[in-house]
Write an enzyme that holds these catalytic residues in place. Sequence first.
Site, PDB file in Angstrom:
ATOM      1  N   CYS A  15      -1.233  -3.429  15.007  1.00  0.00           N
ATOM      2  CA  CYS A  15      -0.984  -3.046  13.341  1.00  0.00           C
ATOM      3  C   CYS A  15      -1.377  -4.143  12.394  1.00  0.00           C
ATOM      4  O   CYS A  15      -1.069  -5.423  12.785  1.00  0.00           O
ATOM      5  CB  CYS A  15       0.533  -3.056  13.294  1.00  0.00           C
ATOM      6  N   CYS A  23       5.436  -7.957   7.680  1.00  0.00           N
ATOM      7  CA  CYS A  23       6.354  -6.902   8.518  1.00  0.00           C
ATOM      8  C   CYS A  23       6.472  -8.097   9.669  1.00  0.00           C
ATOM      9  O   CYS A  23       5.743  -8.695  10.123  1.00  0.00           O
ATOM     10  CB  CYS A  23       5.961  -5.859   9.302  1.00  0.00           C
ATOM     11  N   CYS A  49      -3.130   1.054   8.461  1.00  0.00           N
ATOM     12  CA  CYS A  49      -2.356   0.662   7.450  1.00  0.00           C
ATOM     13  C   CYS A  49      -2.024  -0.919   7.407  1.00  0.00           C
ATOM     14  O   CYS A  49      -1.804  -1.455   8.542  1.00  0.00           O
ATOM     15  CB  CYS A  49      -0.805   1.367   7.656  1.00  0.00           C
ATOM     16  N   CYS A  66       4.021  -5.430  15.992  1.00  0.00           N
ATOM     17  CA  CYS A  66       3.379  -4.709  16.899  1.00  0.00           C
ATOM     18  C   CYS A  66       1.932  -4.994  17.009  1.00  0.00           C
ATOM     19  O   CYS A  66       1.311  -5.228  16.076  1.00  0.00           O
ATOM     20  CB  CYS A  66       3.733  -3.071  16.525  1.00  0.00           C
ATOM     21  N   GLU A  73       0.758  -1.121   0.018  1.00  0.00           N
ATOM     22  CA  GLU A  73       0.312  -0.029   0.008  1.00  0.00           C
ATOM     23  C   GLU A  73       0.846   1.261   0.021  1.00  0.00           C
ATOM     24  O   GLU A  73       1.934   1.182   0.386  1.00  0.00           O
ATOM     25  CB  GLU A  73      -0.993  -0.116   1.238  1.00  0.00           C
ATOM     26  N   CYS A  78       2.801   8.468   1.595  1.00  0.00           N
ATOM     27  CA  CYS A  78       3.356   7.556   2.643  1.00  0.00           C
ATOM     28  C   CYS A  78       3.886   6.102   2.021  1.00  0.00           C
ATOM     29  O   CYS A  78       2.926   5.594   1.191  1.00  0.00           O
ATOM     30  CB  CYS A  78       2.260   7.150   3.703  1.00  0.00           C
TER      31      CYS A  78
HETATM   32  S1  SF4 Z   1       3.894  -0.654  13.351  1.00  0.00           S
HETATM   33 FE1  SF4 Z   1       3.422  -2.408  11.932  1.00  0.00          FE
HETATM   34  S2  SF4 Z   1       4.601  -1.952   9.827  1.00  0.00           S
HETATM   35 FE2  SF4 Z   1       5.406  -0.881  11.706  1.00  0.00          FE
HETATM   36  S3  SF4 Z   1       6.944  -2.051  12.650  1.00  0.00           S
HETATM   37 FE3  SF4 Z   1       5.165  -2.410  13.787  1.00  0.00          FE
HETATM   38  S4  SF4 Z   1       4.144  -4.175  12.920  1.00  0.00           S
HETATM   39 FE4  SF4 Z   1       5.696  -3.319  11.449  1.00  0.00          FE
END
Ligand code: SF4
Length: 381
Positions: A126, A119, A353, A123, A91, A112
């Site tokens: 997320c 990833c 996101c 987190c 994205e 962005c």
């Molecule tokens: S916020 Fe999401 S994309 Fe960013 S480092 Fe943490 S898990 Fe990865």
Amino acid sequence: MVTDIKTLTREALEAQFTVWQQPVYRVGQLLEWLYARRATEWDAMTNLPKALRELLRQHYSLHTLELLRKQGSEDSTQKFLWKLADGSLVESVLIPANPALYGEASDRHTLCVSTQVGCAYGCKFCASGLDGWKRNLNASEIIEQVFSVERWHEQQLKTAGQPKPAQRLVDNLVIMGMGEPLANYDNLIGALRILNAPWGGGIGARKITISTSGLVPQIRRLAAEPLQFRLAISLHGATDAVRERLMPINRKYPLRELLAACEDYQKVKGRMITFEYILIAGVNDGLDQVRPLAALTKKLFAKVNLIPYNQVEGLPWERPDEAAQEKFLAALEQEKAVATLRREKGHDIDAACGQLRLKTERELELKEAGEQKIVKAETGD
Ligand code: SF4
């Protein structure tokens, strides 16, 4: 694997053209086609001799991104879902003119950009990390997010019968989309050098903000880069206890170490750092976080971007109500911290996101499963 032409610097191209016994001015013409005119085919480069175009075609690929979906309207935040050559989805989010969101005075358009497919950092709030990490983007895939959005914009203008814009659409970049940017360090910096170069994207380094969840060694490495990128830290908690609950990386690099690296970065670069702070109800929006957060901003010459959480399907967290958001902001200001609260409704689509990619992948999986079922029913297997 064939090298993508957009991973190469001007110097690398000049060296190659010398080997091919081509005059160096041809490199300037090629770069003009790639970055000013955003050509997508070798044959469009009509002032390059046919034989040279053939050489280029044989040695390099010229990939673009396929726009799979787009959300949001022209005058608000718009999200683009791209399909890469291997079928992976990423994205990018285009944020329209917004005074001082990341840059200095009024930003024209901020994009962005994603740096990885998925990833690995997990987190807890997320969507990008929900299915884990798949691969790093190469420099060309990072660069192409900018040019593909600009091509799309030009096409919109053309359809509306409007002239080609005199200026670039994107003049600010935030490296904050899917993925941990500093975990794909070399490709990211390679892409940013090209996006910054006068012969490339021409986007000022000070208009490029790199965000990280807190990879301490890479922050130190970034400090040694000659270009003056801005640094944003995804903080989301002002104490180790709260941050650890949301971000596993905090166990490896606790706040003390992260802040020491930020301080060193700032000593070298002398620029204000941004703390991204997603407000999550009952987790990090308590007033107990205000004092430590304000203390961090003062220690580091940093400002805080408060971002109300956007619900992610399958995750338990919630957005605090507006009164709680305002209370947190007012308490920070009372402590003399520099802070802004993202209130614009248009940003709703970008906060979560990674969601559009997940949703689309699930839909494609369902469609594929449905097609297999039909084939089985037809063949009787
Ligand atoms: S916020 Fe999401 S994309 Fe960013 S480092 Fe943490 S898990 Fe990865």
